[in-house]
Design a protein around this motif. Sequence first.
Motif, PDB file in Angstrom:
ATOM      1  N   PRO A  51      77.965  74.544  58.236  1.00  0.00           N
ATOM      2  CA  PRO A  51      77.248  73.288  57.847  1.00  0.00           C
ATOM      3  C   PRO A  51      76.188  73.330  56.748  1.00  0.00           C
ATOM      4  O   PRO A  51      75.768  72.364  56.147  1.00  0.00           O
ATOM      5  CB  PRO A  51      76.895  72.670  59.256  1.00  0.00           C
ATOM      6  N   TRP A  52      75.191  74.018  56.927  1.00  0.00           N
ATOM      7  CA  TRP A  52      74.086  74.216  55.918  1.00  0.00           C
ATOM      8  C   TRP A  52      74.383  74.439  54.479  1.00  0.00           C
ATOM      9  O   TRP A  52      74.113  73.873  53.557  1.00  0.00           O
ATOM     10  CB  TRP A  52      73.031  75.278  56.633  1.00  0.00           C
ATOM     11  N   ALA A  53      75.311  75.690  54.403  1.00  0.00           N
ATOM     12  CA  ALA A  53      75.521  75.846  52.950  1.00  0.00           C
ATOM     13  C   ALA A  53      76.697  74.770  52.617  1.00  0.00           C
ATOM     14  O   ALA A  53      76.433  74.580  51.435  1.00  0.00           O
ATOM     15  CB  ALA A  53      76.314  76.946  52.893  1.00  0.00           C
TER      16      ALA A  53
ATOM     17  N   VAL B 199      70.431  80.702  51.446  1.00  0.00           N
ATOM     18  CA  VAL B 199      71.683  79.782  51.348  1.00  0.00           C
ATOM     19  C   VAL B 199      72.677  80.099  50.258  1.00  0.00           C
ATOM     20  O   VAL B 199      73.688  80.089  50.034  1.00  0.00           O
ATOM     21  CB  VAL B 199      71.496  78.578  52.019  1.00  0.00           C
ATOM     22  N   GLU B 200      71.940  80.190  48.860  1.00  0.00           N
ATOM     23  CA  GLU B 200      72.657  80.322  47.624  1.00  0.00           C
ATOM     24  C   GLU B 200      73.457  81.645  47.473  1.00  0.00           C
ATOM     25  O   GLU B 200      74.359  81.527  46.812  1.00  0.00           O
ATOM     26  CB  GLU B 200      71.668  80.457  46.478  1.00  0.00           C
ATOM     27  N   ASP B 201      73.102  82.413  48.323  1.00  0.00           N
ATOM     28  CA  ASP B 201      73.920  83.791  48.291  1.00  0.00           C
ATOM     29  C   ASP B 201      75.167  83.663  49.505  1.00  0.00           C
ATOM     30  O   ASP B 201      75.631  84.811  49.748  1.00  0.00           O
ATOM     31  CB  ASP B 201      73.211  85.085  48.258  1.00  0.00           C
ATOM     32  N   ALA B 202      74.774  82.954  50.301  1.00  0.00           N
ATOM     33  CA  ALA B 202      76.017  83.019  51.424  1.00  0.00           C
ATOM     34  C   ALA B 202      77.142  83.332  51.266  1.00  0.00           C
ATOM     35  O   ALA B 202      77.954  83.935  52.180  1.00  0.00           O
ATOM     36  CB  ALA B 202      75.864  81.763  52.522  1.00  0.00           C
ATOM     37  N   ALA B 203      77.858  82.703  50.256  1.00  0.00           N
ATOM     38  CA  ALA B 203      79.365  82.841  49.811  1.00  0.00           C
ATOM     39  C   ALA B 203      79.633  84.125  49.308  1.00  0.00           C
ATOM     40  O   ALA B 203      80.701  84.728  49.497  1.00  0.00           O
ATOM     41  CB  ALA B 203      79.770  81.628  49.016  1.00  0.00           C
ATOM     42  N   ALA B 204      78.662  84.607  48.188  1.00  0.00           N
ATOM     43  CA  ALA B 204      78.884  85.825  47.829  1.00  0.00           C
ATOM     44  C   ALA B 204      78.652  86.923  48.962  1.00  0.00           C
ATOM     45  O   ALA B 204      79.439  88.060  48.749  1.00  0.00           O
ATOM     46  CB  ALA B 204      78.208  86.080  46.511  1.00  0.00           C
TER      47      ALA B 204
ATOM     48  N   THR C 269      66.528  71.045  49.619  1.00  0.00           N
ATOM     49  CA  THR C 269      65.414  71.953  50.235  1.00  0.00           C
ATOM     50  C   THR C 269      65.708  71.851  51.928  1.00  0.00           C
ATOM     51  O   THR C 269      65.509  72.778  52.610  1.00  0.00           O
ATOM     52  CB  THR C 269      64.154  71.044  50.036  1.00  0.00           C
ATOM     53  N   GLN C 270      65.961  70.552  52.569  1.00  0.00           N
ATOM     54  CA  GLN C 270      66.327  70.564  53.954  1.00  0.00           C
ATOM     55  C   GLN C 270      67.404  71.557  54.166  1.00  0.00           C
ATOM     56  O   GLN C 270      67.354  72.253  55.457  1.00  0.00           O
ATOM     57  CB  GLN C 270      66.044  69.392  54.659  1.00  0.00           C
ATOM     58  N   ALA C 271      68.544  71.411  53.647  1.00  0.00           N
ATOM     59  CA  ALA C 271      69.637  72.326  53.891  1.00  0.00           C
ATOM     60  C   ALA C 271      69.185  73.787  53.847  1.00  0.00           C
ATOM     61  O   ALA C 271      69.600  74.630  54.800  1.00  0.00           O
ATOM     62  CB  ALA C 271      70.826  71.825  53.132  1.00  0.00           C
TER      63      ALA C 271
END
Length: 356
Positions: free
Chosen positions: A184-186, A140-145, A40-42
């Motif tokens: 770093p966050w992802a 953050v969950e979608d940052a790679a896609a 959650t913090q990330a």
Amino acid sequence: MSKFWDAWQNVANNPGVPGQASTLLAQAGQTVSAIATGYTQASAGWADARTAAQTTVDTINDAAAQVAQLNDQIRRTVASDGNANELLDQRSVLVTGLAGLTGATVRDNGDSTIDLVLGGNSLVSGTSARKLALVGAARVEDAAATPVHVEWAGSSVAVDVEGGELAGRLATLAGAQPGGNGGPWAESAALYNRLATSLAATVNGVHSTGVTPSGAPGGAFFALAGALPAALGLSVVPTGVSGIAAAAPGKGGSDGTIADAISRLGTSPTGPDAVWSTYVIQVGVLSRAATQQAVLSTQATTVATTAQTSQSAVDIDEETTNLLMYQHAYQSAARMLTTVDEMLDTLINRTGLVGR
């Protein structure tokens, strides 16, 4: 994690004891909660970084518009033989700020106006300015896609941000990569997912080979579901001592062989602790490299800023005019002092001499 493994060792030493089982389940719940909190913090850190990037883009757009306006004012002032020095200073401050934010370069147009070039395209062209837009993932969950990046507003053309604060902010928003070279966050969020997956797989793998105090086969100790195991999918299955498979099959309810084997997973070179340790070491190496790069960049910036200030802070024509003005003022003052001196000489030395 260490307390979790210690709790398993205590169960191994006291198999079937309700107190030790309760402590284990409580510690397992705290471990699950700690992993979820870390994730959650990330995720929150990534969201804050995206907000900061949007603020930076807004600042760039505002400053670029001001440079375009100053270009127009400076050109008009120079064309009418006016003094545009103050306007030039204001523009210089804005351009320096934009260079620091974007890495943009300056192109002199020869008519008292300048262009600001960003990624091979004009951010400011004479008296007009273009706007940037921050697009891409919102979490953050979608940052790679869907990578977060900057485009020219009103188009789908990406802007090549080569340096400056904005490039740094975009780098922190990068999605997780297989080699661990993402933002770093992802990468931190991905670590907690890997940690949750590794913890469940290793503990369940051993726990399922044991038996409970009643002799029933041991099942999964951790339940793992969903694409985000660290955030929502990891939970503890047993609710009491009757669900903990601490004994090996055929050795009776007072055996703690399986519990002992699980406690030793903490020292496994492929266990969840190893996953965490590898990431911590990686963060340390990257932090050291980033700190060294920051020191070098700061030194280079200081040298460049000093050189720029030594040139931009002095207008030769203006300084020559001021020197002439000061020279004439000095000559006038000297002449005035000479006149006053002559008057005093007359009053002091010649008054009363008439008629002698």
